[in-house]
Write a protein that holds these residues in place. Structure first.
Motif, PDB file in Angstrom:
ATOM      1  N   UNK A 105       0.355 -11.334 -21.592  1.00 56.89           N
ATOM      2  CA  UNK A 105       0.718  -9.922 -21.616  1.00 56.89           C
ATOM      3  C   UNK A 105      -0.313  -9.068 -22.330  1.00 56.89           C
ATOM      4  N   UNK A 106      -0.912  -9.583 -23.407  1.00 61.80           N
ATOM      5  CA  UNK A 106      -1.681  -8.721 -24.305  1.00 61.80           C
ATOM      6  C   UNK A 106      -3.185  -8.907 -24.243  1.00 61.80           C
ATOM      7  N   UNK A 107      -3.668 -10.044 -23.754  1.00 58.96           N
ATOM      8  CA  UNK A 107      -5.117 -10.226 -23.690  1.00 58.96           C
ATOM      9  C   UNK A 107      -5.822  -9.141 -22.857  1.00 58.96           C
ATOM     10  N   UNK A 108      -5.261  -8.734 -21.707  1.00 61.66           N
ATOM     11  CA  UNK A 108      -5.945  -7.668 -20.954  1.00 61.66           C
ATOM     12  C   UNK A 108      -6.112  -6.386 -21.753  1.00 61.66           C
ATOM     13  N   UNK A 109      -5.190  -6.092 -22.653  1.00 63.61           N
ATOM     14  CA  UNK A 109      -5.295  -4.869 -23.448  1.00 63.61           C
ATOM     15  C   UNK A 109      -6.442  -4.974 -24.444  1.00 63.61           C
ATOM     16  N   UNK A 110      -6.696  -6.180 -24.963  1.00 66.00           N
ATOM     17  CA  UNK A 110      -7.752  -6.355 -25.943  1.00 66.00           C
ATOM     18  C   UNK A 110      -9.123  -6.561 -25.293  1.00 66.00           C
ATOM     19  N   UNK A 111      -9.153  -7.189 -24.103  1.00 62.79           N
ATOM     20  CA  UNK A 111     -10.423  -7.574 -23.492  1.00 62.79           C
ATOM     21  C   UNK A 111     -10.870  -6.598 -22.409  1.00 62.79           C
TER      22      UNK A 111
ATOM     23  N   UNK B 256       3.425 -24.592  -8.014  1.00 64.25           N
ATOM     24  CA  UNK B 256       2.028 -24.916  -8.294  1.00 64.25           C
ATOM     25  C   UNK B 256       1.723 -25.092  -9.777  1.00 64.25           C
ATOM     26  N   UNK B 257       2.708 -24.882 -10.646  1.00 61.42           N
ATOM     27  CA  UNK B 257       2.486 -25.118 -12.070  1.00 61.42           C
ATOM     28  C   UNK B 257       2.187 -23.838 -12.829  1.00 61.42           C
ATOM     29  N   UNK B 258       2.052 -23.994 -14.149  1.00 65.35           N
ATOM     30  CA  UNK B 258       1.872 -22.833 -15.018  1.00 65.35           C
ATOM     31  C   UNK B 258       0.495 -22.200 -14.907  1.00 65.35           C
ATOM     32  N   UNK B 259      -0.540 -23.017 -14.639  1.00 66.23           N
ATOM     33  CA  UNK B 259      -1.904 -22.482 -14.613  1.00 66.23           C
ATOM     34  C   UNK B 259      -2.070 -21.333 -13.638  1.00 66.23           C
ATOM     35  N   UNK B 260      -1.808 -21.545 -12.335  1.00 63.31           N
ATOM     36  CA  UNK B 260      -1.930 -20.453 -11.370  1.00 63.31           C
ATOM     37  C   UNK B 260      -0.994 -19.282 -11.686  1.00 63.31           C
ATOM     38  N   UNK B 261       0.194 -19.584 -12.223  1.00 60.27           N
ATOM     39  CA  UNK B 261       1.138 -18.525 -12.572  1.00 60.27           C
ATOM     40  C   UNK B 261       0.537 -17.600 -13.622  1.00 60.27           C
ATOM     41  N   UNK B 262      -0.045 -18.164 -14.678  1.00 61.93           N
ATOM     42  CA  UNK B 262      -0.608 -17.331 -15.744  1.00 61.93           C
ATOM     43  C   UNK B 262      -1.874 -16.613 -15.287  1.00 61.93           C
ATOM     44  N   UNK B 263      -2.667 -17.254 -14.462  1.00 64.79           N
ATOM     45  CA  UNK B 263      -3.860 -16.579 -13.924  1.00 64.79           C
ATOM     46  C   UNK B 263      -3.441 -15.352 -13.116  1.00 64.79           C
ATOM     47  N   UNK B 264      -2.402 -15.511 -12.288  1.00 64.98           N
ATOM     48  CA  UNK B 264      -1.915 -14.376 -11.512  1.00 64.98           C
ATOM     49  C   UNK B 264      -1.366 -13.273 -12.390  1.00 64.98           C
ATOM     50  N   UNK B 265      -0.603 -13.649 -13.429  1.00 64.87           N
ATOM     51  CA  UNK B 265      -0.049 -12.641 -14.342  1.00 64.87           C
ATOM     52  C   UNK B 265      -1.161 -11.890 -15.064  1.00 64.87           C
ATOM     53  N   UNK B 266      -2.187 -12.622 -15.529  1.00 64.34           N
ATOM     54  CA  UNK B 266      -3.317 -11.970 -16.198  1.00 64.34           C
ATOM     55  C   UNK B 266      -4.031 -11.006 -15.255  1.00 64.34           C
ATOM     56  N   UNK B 267      -4.184 -11.399 -13.992  1.00 63.52           N
ATOM     57  CA  UNK B 267      -4.853 -10.529 -13.018  1.00 63.52           C
ATOM     58  C   UNK B 267      -4.051  -9.254 -12.784  1.00 63.52           C
ATOM     59  N   UNK B 268      -2.718  -9.382 -12.678  1.00 67.65           N
ATOM     60  CA  UNK B 268      -1.869  -8.209 -12.485  1.00 67.65           C
ATOM     61  C   UNK B 268      -2.016  -7.240 -13.662  1.00 67.65           C
ATOM     62  N   UNK B 269      -1.960  -7.774 -14.861  1.00 68.04           N
ATOM     63  CA  UNK B 269      -2.016  -6.917 -16.043  1.00 68.04           C
ATOM     64  C   UNK B 269      -3.407  -6.352 -16.270  1.00 68.04           C
ATOM     65  N   UNK B 270      -4.446  -7.074 -15.853  1.00 68.83           N
ATOM     66  CA  UNK B 270      -5.799  -6.535 -15.953  1.00 68.83           C
ATOM     67  C   UNK B 270      -5.974  -5.352 -14.999  1.00 68.83           C
ATOM     68  N   UNK B 271      -5.429  -5.478 -13.785  1.00 62.29           N
ATOM     69  CA  UNK B 271      -5.453  -4.346 -12.862  1.00 62.29           C
ATOM     70  C   UNK B 271      -4.683  -3.162 -13.446  1.00 62.29           C
ATOM     71  N   UNK B 272      -3.632  -3.467 -14.169  1.00 63.54           N
ATOM     72  CA  UNK B 272      -2.826  -2.432 -14.804  1.00 63.54           C
ATOM     73  C   UNK B 272      -3.644  -1.599 -15.782  1.00 63.54           C
ATOM     74  N   UNK B 273      -4.592  -2.239 -16.478  1.00 67.27           N
ATOM     75  CA  UNK B 273      -5.420  -1.502 -17.435  1.00 67.27           C
ATOM     76  C   UNK B 273      -6.237  -0.425 -16.723  1.00 67.27           C
ATOM     77  N   UNK B 274      -6.792  -0.736 -15.560  1.00 77.12           N
ATOM     78  CA  UNK B 274      -7.571   0.253 -14.823  1.00 77.12           C
ATOM     79  C   UNK B 274      -6.684   1.401 -14.352  1.00 77.12           C
ATOM     80  N   UNK B 275      -5.487   1.076 -13.903  1.00 82.98           N
ATOM     81  CA  UNK B 275      -4.596   2.121 -13.390  1.00 82.98           C
ATOM     82  C   UNK B 275      -4.195   3.079 -14.499  1.00 82.98           C
ATOM     83  N   UNK B 276      -3.776   2.546 -15.630  1.00 87.51           N
ATOM     84  CA  UNK B 276      -3.318   3.409 -16.717  1.00 87.51           C
ATOM     85  C   UNK B 276      -4.459   4.242 -17.287  1.00 87.51           C
TER      86      UNK B 276
END
Length: 480
Positions: A97-103, A143-163
């Motif tokens: 949730x928070x790494x995209x906000x910091x990075x 498919x497991x936690x790895x792809x799930x978290x990668x997808x979540x990070x990608x969604x939230x990173x895109x969110x940073x550009x939108x906001x």
């Protein structure tokens, strides 16, 4: 968790909260309410503001989906009957949730000053809708936690550009005389609808359960809302949102310049002890608040309730988050009143020491009722400290550094939560009951409070008055 909802909601309160608290000490409540209501009517129904209303609708639609997405992520990782909630799993969720906000956040402006902002908002919303569909497929096919978290990070990173793009585009949609009002209306409404989206997600989980099918249903709704936000943004006239002129320097040189700017901000803060001390104190406080949040989540999930009754655990944790959020609101009212009668540094110290006392008095029993009271009180003192920190940073940094300093502040604020998540993953048992962690948190709160009080008694650096025509620059990220 209340802080993470606010962070995800977009336009963070770093800087804005402090400015609001200072303004409230200069204006009478009655006149302030009248001006605010008039401003709301003027920007939402005034003539020639059709593009602002479209931009505003884009924000509300997207941020409602943001809140629901966050709840879906937390529900799947922590409150899904198919999963065993551990401190490590919770830490992974908060890091996502928070790494995209910091990075990502600090560098978003480099691209938004070069790319058509309308198209960024349109395509980024569509891209995150596709990414959410990808997350659904990961869950559906196991498919497991790895792809799930990668997808979540990608969604939230895109969110940073939108906001960031929404904030950068706003001045192009309102006249200068209404810019302050529009800046007040947009982030406040965004935070409210993000919280509403999260609340509705919690209610739906309580009604239909927190299993895989429920999570997929919420995520499908989120993807549809992101598409809707994209289509609303498409209705804004082409080219209206800027940038008017692309910078002449190379894009990657600008990225390197942002990194240098953050380093310059850290150096400037070191030369401004009043601001630097406040940032050190809030970084420690944020670490403590995050550790307590994760502890509270595990307690409601695995200790206060049957671990298999995830709906009960989710409802209890939601109540704790709501009470903490109520504490934020109470603090926003009382902090301006208190700081009329005492120094900001004194109120910050009382808030830190109050947080330490709250942890010992209401946390040591590890019982629901005292913990809920403690959640409310911790919300009051945490937000009180944050308002004071915002104001001190605004007062004591040079205007030419202010934007970079608030980016640096935002990185510290979100990174502290990620570090605390890693600490909690290593130190907390699945039940959440840990006297050592509780006492470490209390000692950290008390220690930084005592340190801050004695350090703040030294001769402070001279305050830098804000420019008469230019407000303090907020961060472009977490515009928590």
């Amino acid at each position: 968790m209340a802080d993470s909802v606010r962070a995800l909601s977009g336009d963070d309160t770093v800087g804005a909260a402090g400015a609001a608290s200072e303004a409230s000490t200069r204006a009478s409540p009655a006149s302030g309410r009248g001006a605010l209501l008039h401003g709301l009517r003027s920007v939402l129904s005034g003539p020639d503001l059709h593009s602002f209303r479209l931009l505003f609708a884009t924000r509300l639609t997207g941020q409602f989906a943001d809140g629901a997405f966050q709840v879906a992520l937390a529900s799947y990782v922590v409150f899904s009957p198919e999963k065993q909630a551990t401190a490590g799993a919770v830490a992974q969720a908060f890091a996502a949730l928070l790494l995209p906000f910091a990075v990502v956040g600090p560098f978003a402006g480099v691209f938004l000053d070069r790319w058509d902002r309308r198209l960024v908002i349109v395509w980024a919303n569509l891209m995150r809708a596709v990414l959410v569909v990808g997350v659904i497929l990961c869950l559906g096919f196991g498919l497991g936690n790895g792809p799930f978290y990668v997808g979540a990070l990608a969604v939230l990173s895109a969110n940073r550009f939108i906001l960031a793009g929404l904030s950068a585009a706003l001045p192009h949609t309102v006249p200068p005389s209404q810019l302050v009002t529009a800046n007040a209306v947009s982030p406040t409404a965004g935070t409210l609808v993000a919280t509403t989206g999260g609340a509705i997600g919690l209610i739906m989980n309580a009604l239909v359960g927190t299993g895989l099918k429920s999570t997929i249903g919420v995520l499908a709704t989120v993807a549809a809302l992101y598409c809707a936000a994209s289509f609303v943004a498409l209705a804004i006239p082409a080219g209206l949102l800027g940038p008017d002129e692309a910078p002449g320097d190379d894009m990657w040189a600008a990225v390197r310049s942002v990194a240098r700017g953050i380093a310059d901000a850290a150096g400037h803060v070191k030369q401004r002890p009043s601001a630097g001390r406040a940032l050190v104190a809030i970084s420690v406080s944020r670490f403590c608040y995050a550790a307590v949040t994760i502890m509270t989540l595990l307690l409601f999930r695995n200790y206060f309730n049957n671990p298999h009754d995830t709906n009960k655990g989710l409802a209890g944790f939601a109540l704790a988050v709501g009470l903490s959020g109520l504490g934020f609101g109470v603090s926003a009212v009382i902090t301006p009143l208190v700081t009329r009668r005492m120094r900001l540094e004194a109120w910050m110290t009382l808030c830190l020491l109050g947080a330490a006392a709250t942890e010992i008095v209401f946390g040591v029993a590890f019982e629901q009722t005292p913990l809920l009271v403690g959640a409310f009180l911790l919300g009051v003192v945490s937000q009180g400290q944050k308002i004071c920190t915002d104001t001190l940073v605004q007062r004591h940094v040079d205007d030419e550094f202010r934007g970079r300093v608030f980016v640096f502040y935002d990185i510290l604020y979100n990174s502290s939560f990620v570090v605390a998540a890693a600490f909690a993953a290593a130190a907390l048992p699945p039940s959440g009951v840990s006297y050592p962690v509780l006492f470490i948190v209390a000692v950290c709160y008390a220690g930084v409070g005592v340190w801050y009080w004695f350090r703040s008694q030294k001769r402070p650096d001279a305050p830098i008055p804000p420019p008469g025509t230019q407000p303090a620059t907020p961060t472009t990220s977490a515009m928590r």
